[in-house]
Design a protein around this motif. Structure first.
Motif, mmCIF file in Angstrom:
data_model
loop_
_atom_site.group_PDB
_atom_site.id
_atom_site.type_symbol
_atom_site.label_atom_id
_atom_site.label_comp_id
_atom_site.label_asym_id
_atom_site.label_seq_id
_atom_site.Cartn_x
_atom_site.Cartn_y
_atom_site.Cartn_z
ATOM 1 N N UNK A 18 5.667 6.615 -2.057
ATOM 2 C CA UNK A 18 4.704 6.790 -3.126
ATOM 3 C C UNK A 18 3.558 5.779 -3.023
ATOM 4 N N UNK A 19 2.471 6.089 -3.697
ATOM 5 C CA UNK A 19 1.305 5.213 -3.716
ATOM 6 C C UNK A 19 1.453 4.229 -4.866
ATOM 7 N N UNK A 20 1.413 2.923 -4.612
ATOM 8 C CA UNK A 20 1.518 1.952 -5.702
ATOM 9 C C UNK A 20 0.339 2.096 -6.663
ATOM 10 N N UNK A 21 0.579 1.803 -7.925
ATOM 11 C CA UNK A 21 -0.461 1.909 -8.934
ATOM 12 C C UNK A 21 -1.050 0.557 -9.309
ATOM 13 N N UNK A 22 -0.648 -0.496 -8.576
ATOM 14 C CA UNK A 22 -1.131 -1.839 -8.876
ATOM 15 C C UNK A 22 -1.675 -2.470 -7.603
ATOM 16 N N UNK A 23 -2.743 -3.260 -7.757
ATOM 17 C CA UNK A 23 -3.445 -3.835 -6.618
ATOM 18 C C UNK A 23 -3.122 -5.315 -6.454
ATOM 19 N N UNK A 49 0.807 -1.218 0.000
ATOM 20 C CA UNK A 49 0.000 0.000 0.000
ATOM 21 C C UNK A 49 0.841 1.269 0.000
ATOM 22 N N UNK A 50 2.126 1.136 0.210
ATOM 23 C CA UNK A 50 3.008 2.301 0.214
ATOM 24 C C UNK A 50 4.404 1.831 -0.159
ATOM 25 N N UNK A 51 5.017 2.481 -1.155
ATOM 26 C CA UNK A 51 6.362 2.091 -1.558
ATOM 27 C C UNK A 51 7.374 2.596 -0.532
ATOM 28 N N UNK A 52 8.583 2.083 -0.624
ATOM 29 C CA UNK A 52 9.623 2.448 0.341
ATOM 30 C C UNK A 52 9.912 3.940 0.319
ATOM 31 N N UNK A 53 9.744 4.584 -0.843
ATOM 32 C CA UNK A 53 10.005 6.024 -0.932
ATOM 33 C C UNK A 53 8.753 6.860 -0.679
ATOM 34 N N UNK A 61 -14.040 -2.578 -7.872
ATOM 35 C CA UNK A 61 -12.982 -2.759 -6.877
ATOM 36 C C UNK A 61 -11.671 -2.990 -7.615
ATOM 37 N N UNK A 62 -10.636 -2.256 -7.245
ATOM 38 C CA UNK A 62 -9.375 -2.369 -7.964
ATOM 39 C C UNK A 62 -8.748 -3.755 -7.828
ATOM 40 N N UNK A 63 -9.157 -4.500 -6.808
ATOM 41 C CA UNK A 63 -8.656 -5.875 -6.670
ATOM 42 C C UNK A 63 -8.970 -6.721 -7.892
ATOM 43 N N UNK A 91 -8.272 -4.022 -1.763
ATOM 44 C CA UNK A 91 -7.697 -5.342 -2.000
ATOM 45 C C UNK A 91 -8.719 -6.443 -1.751
ATOM 46 N N UNK A 92 -9.743 -6.167 -0.938
ATOM 47 C CA UNK A 92 -10.792 -7.160 -0.744
ATOM 48 C C UNK A 92 -11.518 -7.403 -2.059
#
Length: 252
Positions: free
Chosen positions: A68-73, A62-66, A160-162, A136-137
């Motif tokens: 940012x918001x991930x664009x993939x579910x 849900x959150x990259x190391x830097x 739902x993006x899932x 993600x559900x």
């Protein structure tokens, strides 16, 4: 550019349609473990919640190391399947039921104030509605929750993006919704609480963003004022005034 009178209003799910004041993984796992047929490692709900936290950090779910918001579910069912199998847990209930048990216990939701009335008003005005949720559900779990909490809804689709790989603010998920609706961007409004995912994401596709602040929760990271042009609402009761203002003829 002034907003157009919408043919369709799309909504975010969490903190927009439904208020989830907290998300407690430990409570979710407590509910699931009561249905375990086998737990040979003796895992507790707290241990499983910590394990999930570690996995989500590792995979930047849900959150990259830097930051940012991930664009993939990541779909929750295979993730849940891995968690249980890797911890030697087995259940007699189907995995879809375990998912619902977990979600209902971890994050019980309630309709945001005034949303029932607003949905009825939009339907009465012939304005179509739908949902795009970063979730993600499973899509079936989301639909079941909305059917239960908003039984009067007339959503044409609940996306739902899932189920579709891409997450907001990716333009791909908004374009998919436009394709499903058969509408152009200027014919659609999108209501959501998150400045990056909802407001910037919708604006990037030419959809009119509406920033709903009536259910902002400390659960989410700090909410900055969106930089994209947008309308703002703190109460759903004020939504009709927005529609009337847009529909009013311009004075000469």
């Amino acid at each position: 550019m002034a907003p157009n009178d919408p043919k369709m209003v799309l909504f975010d799910y969490g903190q927009t349609l439904i208020d989830e004041p907290y998300f407690n993984k430990e409570l979710g796992m407590e509910a699931v473990l009561t249905h375990a047929d086998a737990n040979p490692l003796g895992r507790t709900a707290r241990e499983l919640a910590d394990y999930i936290d570690a996995l989500e950090t590792e995979m930047e779910r849900f959150r990259t190391a830097d930051g940012h918001i991930p664009l993939y579910e990541t779909h929750n069912l295979p993730f849940q399947r891995y968690v249980f199998a890797s911890q030697c847990l087995s259940f007699s209930l189907p995995e879809e039921k375990l998912e619902t048990l977990y979600w209902d216990a971890a994050a019980p939701g309630r309709p945001t104030e005034g949303i029932h009335t607003l949905l009825d008003l939009l339907a009465a005005r012939g304005i179509r509605t739908g949902v795009i949720s970063n979730l993600s559900f499973s899509g079936s779990a989301l639909r079941a929750r909305l059917d239960r909490l908003l039984p009067n809804h007339r959503f044409e689709f609940i996306l739902a993006t899932s189920e579709y790989v891409f997450r907001k603010p990716s333009p791909r998920i908004f374009r998919l919704a436009l394709t499903m609706a058969g509408l152009e961007p200027h014919e659609v409004w999108y209501c959501g609480d998150n400045p990056a995912c909802d407001i910037a994401g919708a604006a990037s596709c030419g959809i009119q963003p509406v920033w709903y602040t009536g259910a902002l929760s400390p659960l989410w990271s700090s909410q900055n004022t969106p930089t994209a042009d947008h309308l703002t609402l703190a109460h759903w009761a004020d939504f009709p005034a927005l529609l009337d203002r847009v529909s009013a003829p311009c004075s000469v």
